[in-house]
Structures are given as C-alpha cells and as structure tokens.
Design a protein around this motif. Sequence first.
Motif, PDB file in Angstrom:
ATOM      1  N   ALA A   1       0.898  -1.115   0.131  1.00  0.00           N
ATOM      2  CA  ALA A   1      -0.120  -0.159  -0.018  1.00  0.00           C
ATOM      3  C   ALA A   1       0.922   1.244  -0.112  1.00  0.00           C
ATOM      4  CB  ALA A   1      -0.982   0.072   1.212  1.00  0.00           C
TER       5      ALA A   1
ATOM      6  N   THR B   1      -7.001   0.632  -6.011  1.00  0.00           N
ATOM      7  CA  THR B   1      -7.709   0.607  -5.279  1.00  0.00           C
ATOM      8  C   THR B   1      -8.234   1.853  -4.524  1.00  0.00           C
ATOM      9  OG1 THR B   1      -7.182  -1.637  -4.493  1.00  0.00           O
ATOM     10  CG2 THR B   1      -8.650  -0.581  -3.022  1.00  0.00           C
TER      11      THR B   1
ATOM     12  N   ARG C   1     -14.727  -4.054  -5.083  1.00  0.00           N
ATOM     13  CA  ARG C   1     -14.498  -3.773  -3.621  1.00  0.00           C
ATOM     14  C   ARG C   1     -15.978  -4.224  -2.681  1.00  0.00           C
ATOM     15  NH1 ARG C   1     -11.268   0.618  -0.529  1.00  0.00           N
ATOM     16  NH2 ARG C   1     -11.576  -0.219   1.802  1.00  0.00           N
TER      17      ARG C   1
ATOM     18  N   CYS D   1      -1.152  -4.957   2.115  1.00  0.00           N
ATOM     19  CA  CYS D   1      -0.720  -4.479   3.532  1.00  0.00           C
ATOM     20  C   CYS D   1       0.338  -3.290   3.284  1.00  0.00           C
ATOM     21  CB  CYS D   1      -0.123  -5.531   4.346  1.00  0.00           C
ATOM     22  SG  CYS D   1      -1.612  -6.722   4.768  1.00  0.00           S
ATOM     23  N   GLY D   2       0.110  -2.367   4.252  1.00  0.00           N
ATOM     24  CA  GLY D   2       1.258  -1.518   4.345  1.00  0.00           C
ATOM     25  C   GLY D   2       1.977  -1.520   5.490  1.00  0.00           C
ATOM     26  N   ARG D   3       0.877  -1.152   6.818  1.00  0.00           N
ATOM     27  CA  ARG D   3       1.474  -1.106   8.104  1.00  0.00           C
ATOM     28  C   ARG D   3       2.237  -2.165   8.339  1.00  0.00           C
ATOM     29  NH1 ARG D   3      -1.121   1.897  11.491  1.00  0.00           N
ATOM     30  NH2 ARG D   3      -3.022   1.497  10.079  1.00  0.00           N
TER      31      ARG D   3
ATOM     32  N   HIS E   1       2.309   4.941   7.601  1.00  0.00           N
ATOM     33  CA  HIS E   1       1.517   6.157   8.075  1.00  0.00           C
ATOM     34  C   HIS E   1       2.312   7.004   9.025  1.00  0.00           C
ATOM     35  CE1 HIS E   1      -1.448   3.613   5.729  1.00  0.00           C
ATOM     36  NE2 HIS E   1      -0.873   2.451   6.676  1.00  0.00           N
TER      37      HIS E   1
ATOM     38  N   GLY F   1      -5.664  -4.903   3.078  1.00  0.00           N
ATOM     39  CA  GLY F   1      -4.455  -4.544   3.874  1.00  0.00           C
ATOM     40  C   GLY F   1      -4.860  -4.816   5.462  1.00  0.00           C
ATOM     41  N   GLY F   2      -4.475  -3.990   6.305  1.00  0.00           N
ATOM     42  CA  GLY F   2      -4.993  -3.814   7.738  1.00  0.00           C
ATOM     43  C   GLY F   2      -4.496  -4.656   8.747  1.00  0.00           C
ATOM     44  N   ILE F   3      -3.476  -5.415   8.109  1.00  0.00           N
ATOM     45  CA  ILE F   3      -2.665  -6.418   9.293  1.00  0.00           C
ATOM     46  C   ILE F   3      -1.961  -5.421  10.220  1.00  0.00           C
ATOM     47  CG2 ILE F   3      -0.889  -8.175   9.790  1.00  0.00           C
ATOM     48  CD1 ILE F   3      -1.630  -9.670   7.177  1.00  0.00           C
TER      49      ILE F   3
ATOM     50  N   LYS G   1       0.523   4.252  -0.088  1.00  0.00           N
ATOM     51  CA  LYS G   1       0.224   5.673   0.842  1.00  0.00           C
ATOM     52  C   LYS G   1       0.819   5.521   2.299  1.00  0.00           C
ATOM     53  CE  LYS G   1      -3.854   4.277   3.476  1.00  0.00           C
ATOM     54  NZ  LYS G   1      -5.092   3.288   3.151  1.00  0.00           N
TER      55      LYS G   1
ATOM     56  N   ASP H   1       0.057  -1.110  -4.504  1.00  0.00           N
ATOM     57  CA  ASP H   1      -1.399  -0.800  -4.221  1.00  0.00           C
ATOM     58  C   ASP H   1      -1.503   0.803  -4.331  1.00  0.00           C
ATOM     59  OD1 ASP H   1      -4.069  -1.010  -3.434  1.00  0.00           O
ATOM     60  OD2 ASP H   1      -3.691  -0.538  -1.732  1.00  0.00           O
TER      61      ASP H   1
ATOM     62  N   SER I   1      -8.100  -2.590  10.052  1.00  0.00           N
ATOM     63  CA  SER I   1      -7.033  -1.464   9.968  1.00  0.00           C
ATOM     64  C   SER I   1      -6.304  -1.941  11.450  1.00  0.00           C
ATOM     65  CB  SER I   1      -7.487  -0.048  10.042  1.00  0.00           C
ATOM     66  OG  SER I   1      -6.496   0.799   9.849  1.00  0.00           O
ATOM     67  N   ASN I   2      -5.091  -2.152  11.262  1.00  0.00           N
ATOM     68  CA  ASN I   2      -4.348  -2.432  12.384  1.00  0.00           C
ATOM     69  C   ASN I   2      -4.986  -3.493  13.153  1.00  0.00           C
ATOM     70  OD1 ASN I   2      -2.193  -1.970  14.084  1.00  0.00           O
ATOM     71  ND2 ASN I   2      -3.167  -0.571  15.494  1.00  0.00           N
TER      72      ASN I   2
ATOM     73  N   MET J   1     -11.550  -5.126   1.995  1.00  0.00           N
ATOM     74  CA  MET J   1     -10.678  -4.365   3.142  1.00  0.00           C
ATOM     75  C   MET J   1     -11.586  -3.842   4.153  1.00  0.00           C
ATOM     76  SD  MET J   1      -7.452  -2.643   3.524  1.00  0.00           S
ATOM     77  CE  MET J   1      -7.144  -1.438   4.852  1.00  0.00           C
TER      78      MET J   1
HETATM   79  C1  PLP Z   1      -4.958   1.908   3.638  1.00  0.00           C
HETATM   80  C2  PLP Z   1      -5.117   1.046   2.981  1.00  0.00           C
HETATM   81  C3  PLP Z   1      -4.449  -0.244   2.776  1.00  0.00           C
HETATM   82  C4  PLP Z   1      -3.237  -0.461   3.581  1.00  0.00           C
HETATM   83  O1  PLP Z   1      -3.620  -0.533   5.115  1.00  0.00           O
HETATM   84  P1  PLP Z   1      -2.593  -1.111   6.073  1.00  0.00           P
HETATM   85  O2  PLP Z   1      -3.200  -0.786   7.349  1.00  0.00           O
HETATM   86  O3  PLP Z   1      -1.463  -0.104   5.853  1.00  0.00           O
HETATM   87  O4  PLP Z   1      -2.055  -2.245   5.970  1.00  0.00           O
HETATM   88  C5  PLP Z   1      -4.659  -1.029   1.785  1.00  0.00           C
HETATM   89  N1  PLP Z   1      -5.578  -1.261   0.952  1.00  0.00           N
HETATM   90  C6  PLP Z   1      -6.675  -0.181   0.978  1.00  0.00           C
HETATM   91  C7  PLP Z   1      -7.648   0.248  -0.051  1.00  0.00           C
HETATM   92  C8  PLP Z   1      -6.171   0.912   1.843  1.00  0.00           C
HETATM   93  O5  PLP Z   1      -7.111   2.086   1.937  1.00  0.00           O
END
Ligand code: PLP
Length: 424
Positions: free
Chosen positions: A52, A96, A149, A281-283, A378, A237-239, A54, A73, A200-201, A197
């Motif tokens: 991700a 996305t 989605r 995933c990003g976090r 983030h 994401g959201g792990i 962002k 992503d 988150s966290n 999705m």
């Molecule tokens: C923010 C976001 C992610 C990444 O979320 P993390 O909590 O960083 O893993 C993935 N997909 C979408 C659509 C998001 O908005």
Amino acid sequence: MRPLPFDKAKLDEIAAKWPTPFHIYDARAIRENAKRLKKAFSWNKGFREYFAVKATPNPHLMKLLKEFGFGSDCSSMAELELAERVGNTGDLIMFTSNDTPAEEFRRAWDLGAVINLDDTTHWDFLYEAIPSFAAKVREETDRRIFCCRYNPGPLKGGNAIIGKPEEAKYGFTREQAVECYAKMKEAGVTRFGLHTMVASNELDPEYIIDTARMLFSLAASIHDATGVDFEFVNIGGGIGIPYKPGQKAMDFQYLSDGIRRAYAEDVEKAGMKGLKLYMECGRCITGPYGYLVSRVRHIKNTYRLYAGLDACMSNLMRPGMYGAYHEIVVPGKENSATTSVYDVTGSLCENNDKFAVQRLLPVLERGDYVVICDAGAHGHSMGFQYNGKLRSAELLLEEDGSVREIRRAETLDDYFATLDFTGI
Ligand SMILES: *Cc1c(COP(=O)(O)O)cnc(C)c1O
C-alpha cells in the motif's frame, strides 16, 4: 525498552550529516519481514502482496520491496506515478481508489493496472472516463483485469480504526457486486478479481482468516450466480503491528496456515483451483522498521512535566489524530531507570501535538535523542505543513550499516514555492 538497529554513537554520526528530526528505515529488517511473508504464503501459486503505497510512498522502499515481487497498491495519481517510476506497471498495480476522478481511472488504464472498482456506478463512469472504453475492453480482454471491492456491511464486525463496515464509505453490497460482474462479463471482460478491506491495524489473525473465508465463499457464490471465473481474491491490508508493549506481532505462518485451511475447504471444493491470493498491506510491511528520530529541545515543568522535541505532529500525526500509542526509546539511556513522567510534545500550536501523554521515561535533558518507534508506515506520509512546519528527511539504514538519504528535508523555499507575492 525496545532494541533499536542503531545506538547513540551511530545517531551522533548520522545527525552530524542530517540534523534531527528525520525518519530512518531499517533495510535489513524490511527485507527479512518481506521474505517471511512471502515464504509463509508460498503454498499459493501466484500469491502477491501489493504494498500500500500510501503507507510509505518512497521509491527507494518500493524498489526494495519489488525485490520480493511486491506490487503497488495505489489510490491516487501520485501513487500511480510512483509505481510506474519504480517499474511496477500492468498487473503489478492494484488501483484501489474511492471517489475517483476520471483522469486517475485513465492513468490506471493506461498503465494496465488492475482496476478495483469502489462502487457499482463506477463501471458506467469508465465509459465516460476512458475514450473508446467499450471497444478497448473487447479488444484487450486478455490483459484487462477488473475487480469489485465488497463491503460486507453488518455481516462483518467492526474494527477500531476503520470502523463498522456498514458505516464505511467503501465498496459494493453483494447484490451490487453480482450485478456489476454480470455487466462486466456482458461487456466482454474475462479476467476478474474480488476484493475487500475491512480491517485496519488488526492483530487478531482469526479476523483476517475469516475475511479470507468470507471472500472465498463469496467468490464461489458470485461464480454460481454469474458464471464469472475469478483469478484472485484480494483480502486487502489492515494487518496490525504491536505498537504497545505486550502486544504480539501477527504470525504470518499462523495466518497463512489458517487461510490455507479455508482455501482447501472453500476454494478447492468449489472447483476454483488456481485462485490466487492477494493482499495489500502497508503497515505490517514497513511500520515496525521505521523510526522518527528527534532530540529534546526544551524541558518545561508547570502543572505537568513536558519534554518538547524538535519533531512535532507534522512528522507523525498518529498520536495526535487517533491517540495512538508509540513506544519511545532514549538512546544512551536505555539502561537508566524510568523515574519521570512526561508529556512528550512537539511545537505546534495545538495541544494534541503530543507523542506521548504521561509516559514514564528516564530523566530527559536537552539534546537527548528521543526515538519514536513504529513510524515506518503512515508516519512521514501523513505529514503536513500546518503552522509552517516542514517535512523531515527520510533515511535508509543499509544492511552494511551505511546510511543513505532517500528523501531530503523540506526547506523554507519548498514551503514558499507555491506562494506568489506579486502585488503584495
Ligand atoms: C490503507 C489501505 C491499505 C493498507 O492498509 P494498512 O493498514 O497499511 O495495511 C490497503 N488497501 C486499502 C484500500 C487502503 O485504503
């Protein structure tokens, strides 16, 4: 206190070249983590993580993750551009987005990205956004991939940061998704994915396993309803990561084993063999491996004891925005007794500009380094310029111990670049 990949002497060396505050990322730890994730899911042929963007939109980190085949992503024009510049195009981009402008759909289309629609009206919007869309879809069926989605609404329990699905602005209802897939099929689309999705966290692996199970059975039921064959499901994401002491990091192997069992039950039995598993995933990819390094600028003793840093909420807004907890380490005082309670603040004229509230720490003095942990996702990316604050540099701690600047600090000239003083 949390072990750091650098000590005070190393920070002295780094800070001589790059004054605090700065963000620094640990390349070795990011690579080891990426390897762990990839290995855990290797049972799924075609498994892919789309980082991700962002979370940490820096091309050097994106490039590092690309070593492991991670895609991007993206949800905006700038993120699409970043992906392209690191060599992620075609199906290495998952677009996305939500409330998406036409030009971003056009750009995603031109890059050959997987287009992940956020709403049932967006399919029709593509006919307006992309010239000769109908004809192109028919000509390019082999390389065009579309995805919806899904928002499960009340079928899925809430999560603290992202909220309850039925209150979330994202995604399709099941009925809308069925209708949209049928429409896409009718228009000549042959390659499909399904996305959600909802977290988150999230630190509970069962929640993520349930999400995968939900998508597997939804894919089967949409296939039954429309005849659409799915190439992949994307569990989003959201792990989470263990920001707080005592929390446990997500065990990728445990998560993967659970998803694998669900896959065996719901996917293989439904005859959807070869279904690929994606995540975005990003976090949990970079979060624990980035640090905001600052120094104590002032100590102030009024009704409370305050440690004022040279970093502020514009370098890391999570504590101010969500009351998020970030561990704080004071290099050089790792072994000192924690005997004083501080509010650790920045210099914004906002009282929520605090990295920690009533935190037990060693006695702090002016000039001490204060390292704020888990700032690798983030963190810098949520930065802003309110109060005329400038965004800090980003550095990469390489595996050989050398340090490389991967984004310079902003200067006052950057701040003034968008202002026009003509006629003032
Ligand atoms: C923010 C976001 C992610 C990444 O979320 P993390 O909590 O960083 O893993 C993935 N997909 C979408 C659509 C998001 O908005």
